[in-house]
Design a protein around this motif. Structure first.
Motif, PDB file in Angstrom:
ATOM      1  N   ARG A 194      -3.777  24.404 102.366  1.00  0.00           N
ATOM      2  CA  ARG A 194      -3.168  23.320 101.588  1.00  0.00           C
ATOM      3  C   ARG A 194      -3.954  23.049 100.312  1.00  0.00           C
ATOM      4  O   ARG A 194      -3.372  22.805  99.251  1.00  0.00           O
ATOM      5  CB  ARG A 194      -3.085  22.050 102.447  1.00  0.00           C
ATOM      6  CG  ARG A 194      -2.197  22.197 103.663  1.00  0.00           C
ATOM      7  CD  ARG A 194      -2.357  21.029 104.631  1.00  0.00           C
ATOM      8  NE  ARG A 194      -1.776  21.354 105.926  1.00  0.00           N
ATOM      9  CZ  ARG A 194      -1.859  20.555 106.989  1.00  0.00           C
ATOM     10  NH1 ARG A 194      -2.496  19.402 106.909  1.00  0.00           N
ATOM     11  NH2 ARG A 194      -1.310  20.913 108.143  1.00  0.00           N
ATOM     12  N   GLU A 195      -5.290  23.093 100.431  1.00  0.00           N
ATOM     13  CA  GLU A 195      -6.111  22.896  99.235  1.00  0.00           C
ATOM     14  C   GLU A 195      -5.893  24.037  98.242  1.00  0.00           C
ATOM     15  O   GLU A 195      -5.862  23.816  97.024  1.00  0.00           O
ATOM     16  CB  GLU A 195      -7.588  22.822  99.618  1.00  0.00           C
ATOM     17  CG  GLU A 195      -7.958  21.680 100.554  1.00  0.00           C
ATOM     18  CD  GLU A 195      -7.805  20.311  99.914  1.00  0.00           C
ATOM     19  OE1 GLU A 195      -7.494  20.227  98.706  1.00  0.00           O
ATOM     20  OE2 GLU A 195      -7.999  19.309 100.623  1.00  0.00           O
ATOM     21  N   GLN A 231     -11.239  23.521  90.312  1.00  0.00           N
ATOM     22  CA  GLN A 231     -10.028  23.015  89.664  1.00  0.00           C
ATOM     23  C   GLN A 231     -10.356  22.302  88.361  1.00  0.00           C
ATOM     24  O   GLN A 231      -9.721  22.531  87.323  1.00  0.00           O
ATOM     25  CB  GLN A 231      -9.313  22.072  90.634  1.00  0.00           C
ATOM     26  CG  GLN A 231      -8.068  21.415  90.103  1.00  0.00           C
ATOM     27  CD  GLN A 231      -7.403  20.576  91.174  1.00  0.00           C
ATOM     28  OE1 GLN A 231      -6.874  21.074  92.153  1.00  0.00           O
ATOM     29  NE2 GLN A 231      -7.426  19.274  90.993  1.00  0.00           N
ATOM     30  N   THR A 290      -7.373  15.465 109.351  1.00  0.00           N
ATOM     31  CA  THR A 290      -6.389  15.852 108.338  1.00  0.00           C
ATOM     32  C   THR A 290      -5.154  16.438 108.986  1.00  0.00           C
ATOM     33  O   THR A 290      -4.031  16.250 108.509  1.00  0.00           O
ATOM     34  CB  THR A 290      -7.002  16.887 107.370  1.00  0.00           C
ATOM     35  OG1 THR A 290      -8.165  16.316 106.778  1.00  0.00           O
ATOM     36  CG2 THR A 290      -6.022  17.264 106.277  1.00  0.00           C
ATOM     37  N   LYS A 334     -11.208  22.059  95.754  1.00  0.00           N
ATOM     38  CA  LYS A 334     -10.687  20.709  95.534  1.00  0.00           C
ATOM     39  C   LYS A 334     -11.474  19.933  94.491  1.00  0.00           C
ATOM     40  O   LYS A 334     -10.893  19.210  93.666  1.00  0.00           O
ATOM     41  CB  LYS A 334     -10.704  19.956  96.872  1.00  0.00           C
ATOM     42  CG  LYS A 334     -10.144  18.550  96.820  1.00  0.00           C
ATOM     43  CD  LYS A 334     -10.169  17.932  98.209  1.00  0.00           C
ATOM     44  CE  LYS A 334      -9.585  16.526  98.181  1.00  0.00           C
ATOM     45  NZ  LYS A 334      -9.590  15.925  99.553  1.00  0.00           N
ATOM     46  N   LYS A 335     -12.808  20.079  94.497  1.00  0.00           N
ATOM     47  CA  LYS A 335     -13.644  19.169  93.709  1.00  0.00           C
ATOM     48  C   LYS A 335     -14.205  19.760  92.430  1.00  0.00           C
ATOM     49  O   LYS A 335     -14.527  19.002  91.506  1.00  0.00           O
ATOM     50  CB  LYS A 335     -14.809  18.672  94.580  1.00  0.00           C
ATOM     51  CG  LYS A 335     -14.381  17.839  95.776  1.00  0.00           C
ATOM     52  CD  LYS A 335     -15.585  17.339  96.542  1.00  0.00           C
ATOM     53  CE  LYS A 335     -15.173  16.460  97.713  1.00  0.00           C
ATOM     54  NZ  LYS A 335     -16.346  15.952  98.480  1.00  0.00           N
ATOM     55  N   GLY A 376      -2.651  23.475  96.476  1.00  0.00           N
ATOM     56  CA  GLY A 376      -2.847  22.387  95.525  1.00  0.00           C
ATOM     57  C   GLY A 376      -3.585  22.834  94.276  1.00  0.00           C
ATOM     58  O   GLY A 376      -3.270  22.407  93.160  1.00  0.00           O
ATOM     59  N   PHE A 377      -4.565  23.706  94.471  1.00  0.00           N
ATOM     60  CA  PHE A 377      -5.301  24.274  93.335  1.00  0.00           C
ATOM     61  C   PHE A 377      -4.365  25.070  92.431  1.00  0.00           C
ATOM     62  O   PHE A 377      -4.354  24.896  91.202  1.00  0.00           O
ATOM     63  CB  PHE A 377      -6.436  25.162  93.862  1.00  0.00           C
ATOM     64  CG  PHE A 377      -7.148  25.970  92.814  1.00  0.00           C
ATOM     65  CD1 PHE A 377      -8.160  25.408  92.057  1.00  0.00           C
ATOM     66  CD2 PHE A 377      -6.804  27.299  92.586  1.00  0.00           C
ATOM     67  CE1 PHE A 377      -8.821  26.153  91.096  1.00  0.00           C
ATOM     68  CE2 PHE A 377      -7.454  28.047  91.625  1.00  0.00           C
ATOM     69  CZ  PHE A 377      -8.470  27.466  90.874  1.00  0.00           C
ATOM     70  N   ARG A 389     -13.192  25.303 100.681  1.00  0.00           N
ATOM     71  CA  ARG A 389     -12.203  24.220 100.583  1.00  0.00           C
ATOM     72  C   ARG A 389     -12.652  23.135  99.609  1.00  0.00           C
ATOM     73  O   ARG A 389     -11.902  22.700  98.735  1.00  0.00           O
ATOM     74  CB  ARG A 389     -11.986  23.630 101.975  1.00  0.00           C
ATOM     75  CG  ARG A 389     -11.080  22.423 101.976  1.00  0.00           C
ATOM     76  CD  ARG A 389     -11.520  21.409 102.989  1.00  0.00           C
ATOM     77  NE  ARG A 389     -10.762  20.174 102.807  1.00  0.00           N
ATOM     78  CZ  ARG A 389     -11.111  19.013 103.319  1.00  0.00           C
ATOM     79  NH1 ARG A 389     -12.205  18.921 104.038  1.00  0.00           N
ATOM     80  NH2 ARG A 389     -10.396  17.940 103.107  1.00  0.00           N
ATOM     81  N   TYR A 390     -13.924  22.711  99.741  1.00  0.00           N
ATOM     82  CA  TYR A 390     -14.403  21.644  98.864  1.00  0.00           C
ATOM     83  C   TYR A 390     -14.547  22.109  97.420  1.00  0.00           C
ATOM     84  O   TYR A 390     -14.310  21.352  96.488  1.00  0.00           O
ATOM     85  CB  TYR A 390     -15.734  21.096  99.389  1.00  0.00           C
ATOM     86  CG  TYR A 390     -15.565  20.087 100.492  1.00  0.00           C
ATOM     87  CD1 TYR A 390     -14.932  18.877 100.252  1.00  0.00           C
ATOM     88  CD2 TYR A 390     -16.016  20.339 101.777  1.00  0.00           C
ATOM     89  CE1 TYR A 390     -14.756  17.945 101.268  1.00  0.00           C
ATOM     90  CE2 TYR A 390     -15.853  19.413 102.801  1.00  0.00           C
ATOM     91  CZ  TYR A 390     -15.225  18.224 102.531  1.00  0.00           C
ATOM     92  OH  TYR A 390     -15.047  17.308 103.532  1.00  0.00           O
ATOM     93  N   SER A 409       1.763  23.574 103.993  1.00  0.00           N
ATOM     94  CA  SER A 409       1.451  24.584 102.971  1.00  0.00           C
ATOM     95  C   SER A 409       2.730  25.180 102.407  1.00  0.00           C
ATOM     96  O   SER A 409       2.849  25.393 101.191  1.00  0.00           O
ATOM     97  CB  SER A 409       0.572  25.686 103.570  1.00  0.00           C
ATOM     98  OG  SER A 409      -0.669  25.177 103.998  1.00  0.00           O
TER      99      SER A 409
END
Length: 1137
Positions: free
Chosen positions: A916-917, A855, A769, A851-852, A920-921, A847-848, A980
């Protein structure tokens, strides 16, 4: 002050001598630096004495001293000294370098190199030009041109060419002249001189002699200068000279001396693809397609191709020629397209286009992956343009040479590491350092192959279908066991690309359909009678490309289902797991992609699944459940739908009940899954190991439920049954989080001490990434002994998979069945379990979840559920604030002056990715984006941002949640991760707009301080600087009318005059109140001027000493020629007045 030149020369010789001790060399270097910082007249006098030395190394040093004096001491020199120095430099250029002596330790070639004489002289001239040109040295351009043409020796011409090249590089290409005003003035002067300098290059070409090495060295420098000039020359400058220029360049395509042939090919490529060119430059195409040019290119290409295999330099030259020809082809498409649009008529192909296509086809079939890929790109462009695709030369080349060979061309062979001797692997080893790069480029090439299929399907579908029928389907139908393993991947993908597109475009006529139906039946028969399990698995993939036949002939599904049934029974005893997975995936594909056929034959599909289930393993049962869930979407009867779903779901729910004991707490989970005892020693023992059996059951059940909720529709009756079970899944999530208790490593068996580590694949994702470590791309991973199915690698992967599956199930239930999910009495408990023990959770898990799952759980919530969502959201955001502060503090302690450890590097990468995640959240949850078209953007969609309804509710409520949200957003601007920072800017803008409506003094000051801090860190980044300047101005102008404290913040800026702050403040307030308008670029320039002392500089500018330029008189603009006044007197007569 008198300095002995001889002593300085001895010091310089010692510095250049490798035998000089390091400490002594350091002392000598310091002495030289002190000398350079002394009076300019003394340095120049000494340098001129040293420049008369017979040692070229000393001359090189001396001229560098002169250049230093010109750059940094020019203003302290009197006028006469400047004039004398200029004349002396030009005189030395005219007389040429001193004779080359024999010096021990130096080859004669290195001493006579241009870099020892011409380059330092060129640096002196360009340094003088930066101070004086063009105002006080207007004749310099013409002087250089005349000097080069009338030079008494080739060395003088080379020196002039070096001067012009450095001028263009410093001013135009690299912008090394820091002063913007001087740079613009010098760029204008270069533009004025461009055409004469191009003419100079052509004259030097004409005077060149092939039998003189010195003359050829001049040619090499002329070509190098031309390669730079064509990038910045305008069309009016280039067009009259381009024919002569190209004619001279092709003369040298066979000249190997000084690698001139490669330089000439690269220059031709530059002419065909120059940035300043307009696509309307038809003269470029006409020039390259003239007889002498195209034939010279093809002859040299043929010569290079014959020797490229045995000589890497010749192969490099062949690639340069390929670049030239492909660039010409791309330019041809652009010019012809624009011409056709203007004239509403497609022009005919250029002369010699047939010769060009013959060369392009050879490149497209070459063993080199690089050459094939570049040529295929041009074929795609030619085939995609409606103005070129009908040309007979192109059609013939595609029909006869390229399309029939796509099977061989798309074969995945020729890796650099290949042990099989082949031309493809030989060229790959010259092009690539490892297999990773090759895989990347091969993937791109194969994508281009499929794009070529798409663009040529309408005109050449017969050729493509014949190729698939004869080269793929026939081979598979006859005997798939004879097909090598490495060919199957290409056969799968190519047959699917051609046939799926042909069926989609309805290009398969009745006659062809009969042939393909026969092939379909033959392949089914062959798979059932001749194939091994391995080849049956591969042949099923090829057969899948013929599945669209079932939409036309539904009865064709019957032999396929019969085959799947036979294979499932036959493979039961041998446990062909891969084949069984393929069988179930085939049923899912039929059910989801061919719904009408599946709807008609759903009972037969159901029968096949029941037969498969009789010999299925736990994991295979989960796949069968997915088939039944997908099948429930196509049946009409509600009773049948419920029956299918009950059959799919009942075993899973039953197992879920059986596993409740496992889900009691973390200790029970570890005990029941076998992590408190040693792993089994063999596969046979693992099959009987209670812990391994429980792991398989957990994984199978969760995968089955995940597949079911993914496959069913939102109105499926399964929702009310399954959604309440989210409580159990959330309880499992809490257990997984509890495993990260510090006591866990002390409880588990020593063999599982690394159980909670990040999986290897996820570690590679983190590295990839951020753009590093691409081992995962080729599967080059550490090898572990996985004979025991409970090995540590599989144990780590098990925890990762069930964690991801629980995330998926809960988030799908929340989004697909939101009305049921958010009405659950246990909703609060579910959300609490999903955020339990966050402080213990490692970064890669957080992090996951950001993201998954988290959110989705927030944005899918209806307004009625907000009282329950707010505490959940507050827990997440407040925790992420603390975590981000902690990890960035840890990153700041890394010592980059020494070699960072692997753990430190991973910490930095992980922190960047998680940050970054997180941004984004926040953006997804709290910000609303709206696209709209404005007068300023024309047809482009401008994006405006504002706080979403949830964001506004959080802002109005205030408290710790709002504080953490604002703190994270504005702190992110100053995190040492540019991505970020850039991602946080829209969120920051939305907050600033809301602050302007509902002002908060403390938040405003915090926001202003952080946006100013951001430009200190990211101001050197070309991507970030523009958005940062915008958000700084927006923050100040929006909030300043509400708070005089922001003015006080600016007054703390270092080295910023009060008058500058006052002017900025007044204009920002005026713009905010609508009293003044200012374009975006002017606003950025105003902020840049204000913050210049704190804007971070680029790496190239670090340590660069500023050049002080004295003000020069402005350049008078040339008056436009007066236009004669039009005479309209006769108009009245024309109309009869």
């Amino acid at each position: 002050m008198s300095i002995d030149a001889g002593e300085v020369e001895r010091v310089l010789v010692a510095i250049a001598d490798a035998a000089t001790p390091a400490a002594t060399r350091a002392q000598y270097n310091q002495a030289i630096e002190d000398l350079k910082e002394g009076p300019g007249e003394v340095l120049l006098s000494l340098s001129m004495q040293l420049a008369s030395s017979q040692n070229p190394v000393i001359v090189h040093f001396a001229l560098n001293f002169v250049q230093h004096a010109i750059k940094f001491k020019w203003n302290s020199l009197d006028v006469q000294t400047r004039i004398s120095l200029k004349d002396e430099i030009l005189r030395r250029m005219q007389i040429g370098p001193p004779p080359t002596p024999t010096i021990p330790g130096h080859s004669s070639h290195s001493l006579s190199s241009v870099s020892h004489w011409a380059e330092p002289l060129a640096g002196c001239v360009t340094a003088m030009a930066e101070h004086e040109w063009p105002q006080n040295w207007s004749e310099m351009g013409e002087k250089l041109r005349t000097m080069a043409i009338q030079a008494a020796s080739p060395s003088t011409s080379i020196a002039v060419l070096c001067v012009i090249r450095r001028l263009i590089e410093d001013v135009v290409n690299f912008a090394n002249v820091a002063n913007p005003k001087r740079r613009r003035e010098m760029a204008a002067a270069i533009h004025e001189c461009m055409k004469p300098w191009l003419g100079m290059c052509i004259q030097l070409f004409a005077d060149a002699r092939h039998d003189s090495e010195e003359s050829l060295l001049v040619v090499k420098h002329v070509i190098g200068l031309l390669s730079i000039m064509v990038e910045s020359a305008t069309t009016p400058d280039m067009e009259p000279l381009i024919d002569e220029m190209v004619n001279h360049l092709v003369r040298f395509l066979s000249t190997a001396s000084h690698s001139i042939y490669e330089e000439a090919a690269l220059c031709l490529t530059g002419i065909a693809s120059r940035k300043k060119a307009s696509v309307a430059e038809k003269v470029v195409v006409d020039t390259f397609f003239r007889d002498n040019v195209i034939k010279a290119l093809l002859e040299t290409t043929s010569m290079a191709a014959h020797v490229a295999h045995s000589n890497e330099d010749h192969y490099k030259y062949l690639k340069a020629l390929c670049d030239t020809l492909t660039t010409v082809g791309l330019h041809l498409v652009s010019v012809w397209t624009l011409t056709a649009e203007k004239t509403c008529k497609s022009p005919p192909p250029p002369a010699n286009f047939g010769l060009y296509m013959s060369a392009l086809s050879e490149f497209a079939q070459h063993p080199s992956l690089f050459l094939r890929s570049e040529a295929t790109h041009v074929l795609i462009r030619l085939s995609s343009s409606p103005h070129t695709r009908k040309w007979k030369e192109l059609r013939a080349t595609l029909r006869d040479k390229i399309l029939p060979r796509l099977v061989e061309l798309s074969e995945r062979t020729g890796m650099p590491s290949s042990t099989v001797a082949s031309d493809a692997a030989h060229y790959a080893r010259m092009d690539y350092d490892d297999d990773v790069e090759w895989v990347h480029d091969f993937t791109q090439y194969r994508t281009r192959i499929f794009n070529l299929v798409r663009e040529t399907m309408d005109d050449h579908h017969e050729v493509l279908l014949n190729m698939v029928e004869q080269r793929i389907l026939h081979r598979v139908a006859m005997d798939p066991n004879t097909i090598p393993l490495h060919e199957w991947d290409g056969l799968h993908k190519l047959s699917k690309a051609v046939l799926s597109l042909a069926f989609e475009k309805q290009l398969v006529e009745n006659r062809r359909e009969v042939h393909e139906t026969n092939a379909y039946k033959m392949i089914i028969d062959t798979i059932g009678t001749k194939s091994t399990f391995a080849t049956a698995n591969e042949a099923l993939s090829v057969l899948a490309s013929l599945h669209p036949l079932m939409d036309r002939q539904p009865q064709l599904i019957e032999p396929l289902l019969n085959l799947l049934e036979r294979l499932s029974i036959a493979s039961a005893a041998l446990e062909e797991k891969e084949l069984k997975r393929h069988l179930t995936s085939t049923l899912i594909s039929i059910t989801t992609k061919h719904e009408k056929v599946a709807k008609e034959y759903w009972q037969r599909i159901f029968e096949v699944t029941k037969i498969m289930a009789q010999s299925a393993s736990l994991m295979q049962e989960s796949q069968i459940a997915n088939v039944l869930a997908a099948l429930s979407n196509v049946v009409d009867s509600e009773s049948d739908k419920k029956q299918l779903l009950e059959i799919a779901l009942a075993p899973q729910l039953q197992r879920l009940e059986q596993m409740q004991g496992i889900f009691k707490n973390a200790h029970s989970f570890l005990e029941q899954t076998g992590f408190l005892v040693g792993p089994p020693a063999s596969i046979a023992e693992a099959e009987k190991h209670d812990g391994v059996i429980n792991r398989k059951m957990i994984r199978s059940t969760l995968c089955a439920i995940e597949g079911i909720v993914q496959k069913v529709d939102a109105d499926s009756p399964i929702g009310p049954i399954l959604v309440p079970k989210c409580e159990a899944f959330a309880r499992l999530v809490r257990i997984l989080f509890d495993l990260y208790d510090p006591t866990t490593p002390t409880v588990v068996h020593a063999a599982y001490s690394g159980l909670l580590q990040i999986p290897y694949s996820e570690r590679q994702v983190i590295y990839c990434t951020v753009g590093e470590n691409l081992e995962a791309a080729t599967g080059n991973r550490p090898r572990h002994n996985e004979d025991a199915r409970a090995s540590i690698t599989l144990a780590i992967q098990f925890l990762s998979e069930i964690n991801d599956t629980c995330q998926s199930i809960i988030s799908i239930c929340a989004s697909k069945f939101s009305s049921i999910f958010y009405s659950l009495p246990s909703l609060q408990s579910i959300l609490a379990d999903c955020t339990a023990n966050l402080e213990r959770l490692p970064d890669f898990r957080v992090r996951y979840w950001l993201k998954k799952a988290w959110q989705t759980l927030v944005i899918c919530a209806p307004s009625s559920a907000l009282p329950t969502i707010f505490p959940f959201l507050s827990t997440i955001v407040e925790h992420c604030q603390r975590r981000s502060e902690r990890v960035w503090a840890q990153v700041s302690t890394i010592d980059y002056d020494s070699e960072p450890t692997e753990d430190e590097l991973f910490l930095e990468h992980m922190t960047c990715v998680m940050s970054r995640e997180l941004i984004g959240f926040l953006k997804t949850v709290f910000v609303h984006e709206e696209k709209h078209t404005t007068a300023n953007t024309g047809n482009a969609a401008a994006i405006s941002v504002s706080l979403s309804p949830l964001g506004c509710a959080v802002y109005n409520q205030g408290g710790p949640l709002l504080s953490s949200f604002v703190t994270i957003t504005f702190s992110a601007l100053a995190w040492r991760d540019t991505q970020s920072c850039v991602r946080a800017i829209p969120v920051a803008k939305a907050i600033v707009d809301k602050l302007a409506e509902s002002f908060n003094e403390e938040a405003a000051v915090f926001a202003m301080v952080n946006v100013l801090q951001s430009i200190r860190i990211h101001g050197s980044d070309e991507v970030a600087i523009g958005p940062l300047l915008t958000i700084i101005f927006h923050t100040y102008s929006a909030l300043r009318p509400h708070s005089p404290q922001l003015r006080a913040v600016l007054e703390q800026l270092p080295d910023t005059p009060a008058a500058t702050i006052e002017a900025f403040d007044k204009r920002a307030i005026a713009i905010s109140r609508g009293l003044e308008e200012m374009p975006e670029k002017a606003r950025k320039d105003m902020v840049r001027k204000l913050l210049r002392p704190i804007i971070s500089v680029t790496l190239g500018e670090l340590g660069r000493r500023p050049v002080e330029l004295r003000p020069l008189p402005p350049i008078e603009k040339r008056a436009k020629p007066a236009e004669e006044e039009a005479d309209y007197a006769a108009v009245g007569d024309f109309f009869g007045h």
